[in-house]
Write an enzyme that holds these catalytic residues in place. Structure first.
Site, short mmCIF file in Angstrom:
data_model
loop_
_atom_site.label_atom_id
_atom_site.label_comp_id
_atom_site.label_asym_id
_atom_site.label_seq_id
_atom_site.Cartn_x
_atom_site.Cartn_y
_atom_site.Cartn_z
N ASP A 164 0.87 -1.17 0.00
CA ASP A 164 0.00 0.00 0.00
C ASP A 164 0.91 1.22 0.00
O ASP A 164 1.36 1.65 1.06
CB ASP A 164 -0.90 -0.03 1.24
N GLU A 194 -0.68 10.57 0.61
CA GLU A 194 -2.02 9.99 0.55
C GLU A 194 -2.46 9.51 1.92
O GLU A 194 -3.63 9.65 2.31
CB GLU A 194 -2.04 8.83 -0.45
N GLU A 195 -1.52 8.94 2.67
CA GLU A 195 -1.85 8.37 3.98
C GLU A 195 -2.23 9.45 5.00
O GLU A 195 -2.75 9.13 6.08
CB GLU A 195 -0.67 7.55 4.51
N ASP A 217 -4.72 1.52 -6.31
CA ASP A 217 -4.43 1.34 -4.88
C ASP A 217 -4.84 -0.06 -4.48
O ASP A 217 -5.39 -0.83 -5.28
CB ASP A 217 -5.18 2.39 -4.05
#
Length: 329
Positions: A164, A194-195, A217
């Protein structure tokens, strides 16, 4: 053909959210000879462009991974920390982390009897320092680490850290290499942070102004013992997203992905996710809106040092994305 050496290179690269320089350099070296333009924007997104005369299509995969950040160092050299992204204390306990300078530590908790109520603030990192002075020669406040683990080839699948979303990056890279030309103007964006809330995708989409977008993703699996119900399984093909908590995918993009899979006999499954989100959640709301969809890879044990994906799912995702982008959309 599943390129396990490339997966290993991407997975092992250091790149917690906000610290994507090393992983960006790895990806840049993979794609620079296969695109017309490459640039890095203010946020740190890597943008690789394949020119065409048709519609502007943005393909997004995030480079960053979850991590931890040092918040304190005690007199005995133990490190206190907080999370960068979705870090579980239960998953982290006993795992190794690696800092950008190569320093490695292990995560442990204050009292084993407190396991039931474990929180990150009750944990610490041991880097082998005998006191605070020695610890400060290796790390400092604000330093960031990612999980540290080895890739394992499981035969039909692969297990390693940061799939991920290094697996999304892999799919984008392999698609770039396969596509000799496209009638569309393609913007492959390897996004940052993104996280931490889809931050890089938001600014990149605003600048690019795409007509359409596809995010790459992972997604959760519903095939493990006693797991939450989800009709997505390992080895059943790439998952075409219908919804998650950040988006209801546009029917134009959803149907394009489904019909292309059917036309080319590429196995696929449908993803209806009742939680979470990906870069496409920010992209589809950019400016006046973007026709958006997503292609997901079923992944077991997300946000752990030992994420698992299917080799066939990944190969089929590359095949499907290549076929889609070869069309005049």
């Amino acid at each position: 053909m599943f390129n396990i050496d490339l997966i290993k290179k991407l997975s092992y690269a250091y790149g917690p959210a906000g610290n994507e320089e090393a992983i960006r350099e790895v990806i840049l070296n993979e794609v620079k000879d296969h695109v017309d333009e490459v640039s890095v924007d203010t946020m740190g997104n890597l943008i690789a462009v394949k020119k065409g005369s048709g519609k502007k299509v943005m393909i997004a995969a995030h480079m960053d991974e979850i991590g931890i950040i040092i918040t304190g160092i005690d007199d005995k050299g133990f490190l206190r920390f907080s999370n960068i992204g979705g870090v579980s204390p239960f998953v982290s306990l006993g795992q190794k982390v690696r800092f950008s300078n190569g320093t490695i530590g292990t995560l442990h908790m204050e009292h084993m009897e407190d396991m039931k109520h474990l929180k990150l603030e009750k944990m610490y990192i041991d880097i082998g320092a005998k006191d605070k002075e020695e610890a400060l020669t290796k790390v400092n406040l604000g330093d960031v680490a990612c999980f540290h683990s080895d890739l394992v080839d499981l035969g039909h699948s692969v297990m390693t850290k940061a799939l991920d979303d290094r697996i999304g990056c892999y799919i984008a890279i392999e698609t770039i290499k396969r596509l000799s030309a496209s009638p569309n103007e393609l913007y492959f964006v390897f996004t940052v942070q993104e996280e931490l809330g889809l931050r890089g995708a938001k600014t990149a989409a605003f600048a690019i102004e795409p007509d359409l977008a596809i995010a790459l993703d992972i997604t959760s699996c519903g095939d493990m013992p006693k797991c939450k119900h989800l009709a997505v399984n390992l080895h059943d093909g790439p998952a075409i997203k219908i919804k998650d908590n950040s988006i209801l995918c546009h029917p134009v993009m959803k149907n394009l992905l489904i019909n292309t899979a059917k036309e080319n006999n590429i196995p696929y499954q449908l993803e209806v996710l009742t939680f979470g989100g990906t870069d496409v959640g920010a992209i589809h709301l950019s400016r006046a809106g973007v026709i958006s969809g997503a292609l997901s890879i079923a992944c077991r044990y997300a946000h752990t040092p030992n994420e698992v994906v299917s080799k066939d799912d990944v190969n089929n995702a590359v095949e499907l994305l290549t076929k889609v982008l070869s069309k005049e959309i």
